[in-house]
Design an enzyme around this catalytic site. Structure first.
Site, PDB file in Angstrom:
ATOM      1  N   THR A 176       0.681  -1.161   0.025  1.00 10.95           N
ATOM      2  CA  THR A 176       0.051  -0.072  -0.033  1.00 10.95           C
ATOM      3  C   THR A 176       0.828   1.472  -0.082  1.00 10.95           C
ATOM      4  O   THR A 176       0.944   2.216  -0.706  1.00 10.95           O
ATOM      5  CB  THR A 176      -0.862  -0.148   1.278  1.00 10.95           C
ATOM      6  OG1 THR A 176      -0.146  -0.505   2.369  1.00 10.95           O
ATOM      7  CG2 THR A 176      -2.197  -0.935   1.020  1.00 10.95           C
TER       8      THR A 176
ATOM      9  N   PHE B 288      -7.955   5.034   4.060  1.00  5.13           N
ATOM     10  CA  PHE B 288      -7.413   4.155   5.474  1.00  5.13           C
ATOM     11  C   PHE B 288      -8.596   2.969   5.899  1.00  5.13           C
ATOM     12  O   PHE B 288      -8.497   2.585   6.941  1.00  5.13           O
ATOM     13  CB  PHE B 288      -6.810   5.002   6.191  1.00  5.13           C
ATOM     14  CG  PHE B 288      -5.458   5.492   5.810  1.00  5.13           C
ATOM     15  CD1 PHE B 288      -4.283   4.688   5.678  1.00  5.13           C
ATOM     16  CD2 PHE B 288      -5.243   6.854   5.447  1.00  5.13           C
ATOM     17  CE1 PHE B 288      -3.180   5.106   5.342  1.00  5.13           C
ATOM     18  CE2 PHE B 288      -3.959   7.352   4.861  1.00  5.13           C
ATOM     19  CZ  PHE B 288      -2.960   6.387   4.869  1.00  5.13           C
TER      20      PHE B 288
ATOM     21  N   CYS C 192      -7.383   1.549   9.019  1.00  8.19           N
ATOM     22  CA  CYS C 192      -5.851   0.878   9.050  1.00  8.19           C
ATOM     23  C   CYS C 192      -5.258   1.424  10.565  1.00  8.19           C
ATOM     24  O   CYS C 192      -5.114   2.386  10.936  1.00  8.19           O
ATOM     25  CB  CYS C 192      -5.283   1.824   8.077  1.00  8.19           C
ATOM     26  SG  CYS C 192      -3.614   1.278   7.830  1.00  8.19           S
TER      27      CYS C 192
HETATM   28  C1  HEM Z   1      -6.262  -2.124   7.535  1.00  6.77           C
HETATM   29  C2  HEM Z   1      -4.981   1.043   3.776  1.00  6.77           C
HETATM   30  C3  HEM Z   1      -0.638   0.935   5.290  1.00  6.77           C
HETATM   31  C4  HEM Z   1      -1.529  -2.359   8.623  1.00  6.77           C
HETATM   32  C5  HEM Z   1      -6.375  -1.260   6.349  1.00  6.77           C
HETATM   33  C6  HEM Z   1      -7.533  -0.878   5.525  1.00  6.77           C
HETATM   34  C7  HEM Z   1      -7.355  -0.152   4.550  1.00  6.77           C
HETATM   35  C8  HEM Z   1      -5.981   0.365   4.821  1.00  6.77           C
HETATM   36  C9  HEM Z   1      -8.010   0.729   3.540  1.00  6.77           C
HETATM   37  C10 HEM Z   1      -9.191  -1.444   6.108  1.00  6.77           C
HETATM   38  C11 HEM Z   1      -9.258  -2.803   5.147  1.00  6.77           C
HETATM   39  C12 HEM Z   1     -10.547  -3.343   5.253  1.00  6.77           C
HETATM   40  O1  HEM Z   1     -11.548  -2.666   5.717  1.00  6.77           O
HETATM   41  O2  HEM Z   1     -10.608  -4.281   4.893  1.00  6.77           O
HETATM   42  C13 HEM Z   1      -3.742   1.512   4.150  1.00  6.77           C
HETATM   43  C14 HEM Z   1      -3.009   2.324   3.293  1.00  6.77           C
HETATM   44  C15 HEM Z   1      -1.820   2.339   3.510  1.00  6.77           C
HETATM   45  C16 HEM Z   1      -1.893   1.575   4.452  1.00  6.77           C
HETATM   46  C17 HEM Z   1      -3.741   3.086   2.071  1.00  6.77           C
HETATM   47  C18 HEM Z   1      -0.584   3.182   3.022  1.00  6.77           C
HETATM   48  C19 HEM Z   1      -0.690   4.079   2.270  1.00  6.77           C
HETATM   49  C20 HEM Z   1      -0.386   0.335   6.347  1.00  6.77           C
HETATM   50  C21 HEM Z   1       0.706   0.081   7.183  1.00  6.77           C
HETATM   51  C22 HEM Z   1       0.413  -0.988   8.061  1.00  6.77           C
HETATM   52  C23 HEM Z   1      -1.099  -1.465   7.856  1.00  6.77           C
HETATM   53  C24 HEM Z   1       2.021   0.626   6.839  1.00  6.77           C
HETATM   54  C25 HEM Z   1       1.184  -1.638   9.122  1.00  6.77           C
HETATM   55  C26 HEM Z   1       2.350  -1.053   9.660  1.00  6.77           C
HETATM   56  C27 HEM Z   1      -3.104  -2.593   8.402  1.00  6.77           C
HETATM   57  C28 HEM Z   1      -3.692  -3.525   9.436  1.00  6.77           C
HETATM   58  C29 HEM Z   1      -5.133  -3.480   9.023  1.00  6.77           C
HETATM   59  C30 HEM Z   1      -5.112  -2.331   8.042  1.00  6.77           C
HETATM   60  C31 HEM Z   1      -2.960  -4.440  10.328  1.00  6.77           C
HETATM   61  C32 HEM Z   1      -6.164  -4.130   9.803  1.00  6.77           C
HETATM   62  C33 HEM Z   1      -6.793  -3.301  10.914  1.00  6.77           C
HETATM   63  C34 HEM Z   1      -7.793  -4.239  11.577  1.00  6.77           C
HETATM   64  O3  HEM Z   1      -8.867  -4.446  11.024  1.00  6.77           O
HETATM   65  O4  HEM Z   1      -7.729  -4.071  12.821  1.00  6.77           O
HETATM   66  N1  HEM Z   1      -5.338  -0.537   5.732  1.00  6.77           N
HETATM   67  N2  HEM Z   1      -2.974   0.849   4.797  1.00  6.77           N
HETATM   68  N3  HEM Z   1      -1.360  -0.680   6.797  1.00  6.77           N
HETATM   69  N4  HEM Z   1      -3.897  -1.762   7.875  1.00  6.77           N
HETATM   70 FE1  HEM Z   1      -3.430  -0.498   6.362  1.00  6.77          FE
END
Ligand code: HEM
Length: 463
Positions: free
Chosen positions: A270, A400, A407
């Site tokens: 991402t 996010f 996120c």
């Molecule tokens: C969840 C976007 C970077 C870890 C999500 C979700 C989105 C997202 C849209 C929700 C997913 C869903 O509803 O199914 C992004 C974008 C990023 C980014 C656009 C960078 C530009 C990161 C980074 C990490 C990360 C750097 C780790 C250090 C996670 C985790 C979840 C998550 C663990 C699940 C959270 C939960 O449901 O408890 N992300 N993410 N993401 N992201 Fe990111």
């Protein structure tokens, strides 16, 4: 009010709308179909119905966590084969593992803890500067590949003090290869029915071997840490030692493994996509490029970048926000109604039906973003206008995700992307490798620019 039927393409009896959706780039197909059927429409894969929401108003409606929650379907259900109830693939609070990991990890990934990871982020970003400086301006930079190396190395170093050293190898580390293949095949499996899947024996065997390699390597990293404890404040220590304030429990070893792999998966593609799209948009918008570089020169100059510099870069912030608006690298999330409900006041939707929130269209809603919604214009994302628009059109910018399943890595991603953007603009002038390049998209779990190459010219007088 009278109920109405949600429109959608007609489809075939058994296959549904399979032929309407490009298997290589489904998000692009969903966007095209939205222009035909409007901001709320439905399609079927086999007999399974899905509903698409593609406007700010509908996004606002489905962000109501009283009525809607995340659904784990299709590719995510397959990714569970490898990482089970890790944060990203967990069904939600009903899965105990998610609650414990969420509460243990939330402070570890909060803005304060992320500040302390700045030196590691800078270490990896500086290595990229050195690599591109050494290669010189005749070298064609494979933008997505190099940013993927950067983001992977950064998350591995910050999360568990592990160095993949990806810049130095043409071939990726076996763990990284296994992870990429596992993700790709998870996506492919999601598009097949059980009978077709039986014809993919060799692929299946490799798939389960990849999962075993990922989990075995992760266990080795945990064991090495247990044998060599440090007081480093990385995520691994947080996971091994953290205690859930609600239950008093610690994360199990299996949950630590699930989440370690989850962080590597969720934490690199991402952010690497965000950086790649950002350079594409800047190179296509010379005035935005100039303003961004001028801000770096004015606020940082030739100094070594510190974590405090990052709080003084409003234009760079706006550039990243605008890039994520037009090209949200996680382009959709899956939601579902908790009980049978009615969308937009008249369209019945059954509980359990997957609802696809389609960010590229939601983020281009002319009601929220005006007639120039298609244009890359970072000015609209400067704090004042950004806040005003989000108040007037709630949930019009959701790259996010939403609510408690949003996120958890957002502060990490933001600090990393800002730093990398700043350090690269500080040290280089960039040009497109091919000035006539038009954006093409490659989709896996995330989207990235396809075949996008650039050149880096070391700036005179800047160290
Ligand atoms: C969840 C976007 C970077 C870890 C999500 C979700 C989105 C997202 C849209 C929700 C997913 C869903 O509803 O199914 C992004 C974008 C990023 C980014 C656009 C960078 C530009 C990161 C980074 C990490 C990360 C750097 C780790 C250090 C996670 C985790 C979840 C998550 C663990 C699940 C959270 C939960 O449901 O408890 N992300 N993410 N993401 N992201 Fe990111």
């Amino acid at each position: 009010m009278e109920h109405a039927t949600i429109p959608g393409p007609p489809g075939l009896p058994l296959l549904g709308n399979l032929s309407d959706i490009d298997a290589e780039n489904p998000i692009q197909s969903l966007c095209t179909l939205t222009t035909k059927y409007g901001p709320l429409w439905r399609f079927r894969i086999g007999s399974a119905e899905r509903v698409v929401v593609a406007s700010q108003a509908l996004m606002d409606e489905v962000c109501d966590e009283e009525r809607f929650s995340k659904i784990v379907a299709a590719s995510l259900e397959q990714v569970r084969n490898g990482v089970h109830g890790g944060l990203f693939t967990a069904y939600g609070p009903q899965e105990k593992e998610w609650g414990i990991a969420h509460r243990v990890l939330l402070p570890q990934l909060g803005p304060l803890s992320i500040r302390s990871m700045f030196p590691e982020m800078q270490d990896i970003a500086s290595q990229l500067v050195m690599k591109w400086a050494r290669h010189g301006s005749d070298h064609t930079i494979q933008v997505v590949d190099d940013f993927t190396r950067l983001t992977l190395d950064t998350i591995a170093l910050c999360a568990m003090d592990y160095r993949f050293n990806s810049y130095y190898y043409q071939k990726m580390h076996p763990f990284v290869d296994a992870m990429a293949d596992f993700l790709k095949v998870s996506g492919d499996r999601a598009r097949r029915d059980a009978i077709t899947q039986m014809f993919y024996r060799a692929e299946s065997q490799k798939y389960w071997e990849d999962i075993e390699l990922l989990r075995k390597t992760s266990l080795e990293v945990i064991n090495t840490r247990r044998e060599n404890p440090t007081d480093k404040k990385d995520l691994l220590n947080g996971m091994l030692n953290g205690v859930d304030p609600k239950t008093g429990e610690k994360m199990t070893d299996d949950s630590v493994i699930d989440n370690m792999i989850t962080f590597l998966i969720a934490g690199h593609e991402t952010t690497s996509g965000l950086l790649s799209f950002t350079f594409y948009y800047l190179l296509k918008s010379p005035s935005a490029y100039e303003k961004a570089q001028a801000e770096v020169d004015e606020k940082i100059g030739k100094d070594s970048i510190t974590v405090d510099h990052l709080t003084k870069l409003p234009y760079l912030n706006a550039v990243l926000r605008e890039s994520l608006r037009l090209s949200p690298t996680a382009p959709s999330v899956g939601l579902t109604a908790k009980e049978d409900t009615v969308l937009d006041g008249k369209y019945p939707v059954k509980a359990g039906t997957p609802i696809v929130a389609l960010f590229p269209m939601i983020h281009r809603d002319p009601l929220a973003y005006g007639e120039d919604a298609e244009d890359f214009r970072p000015e609209r994302m400067l704090d004042e206008e950004f806040d005003r628009r989000n108040k007037e059109f709630p949930n019009c910018w959701k790259p996010f995700g939403n609510g408690m399943r949003a996120c958890i890595g957002r502060p990490f991603a933001w600090q990393e992307a800002l730093l990398v953007l700043a350090i690269l603009l500080q040290n280089f002038n960039f040009t497109m490798d091919d000035a006539s390049y038009q954006l093409k998209i490659k989709q896996t779990l995330t989207i990235k620019p396809k075949d996008f190459y650039m050149r880096a010219h070391l700036r005179n007088g800047v160290s």
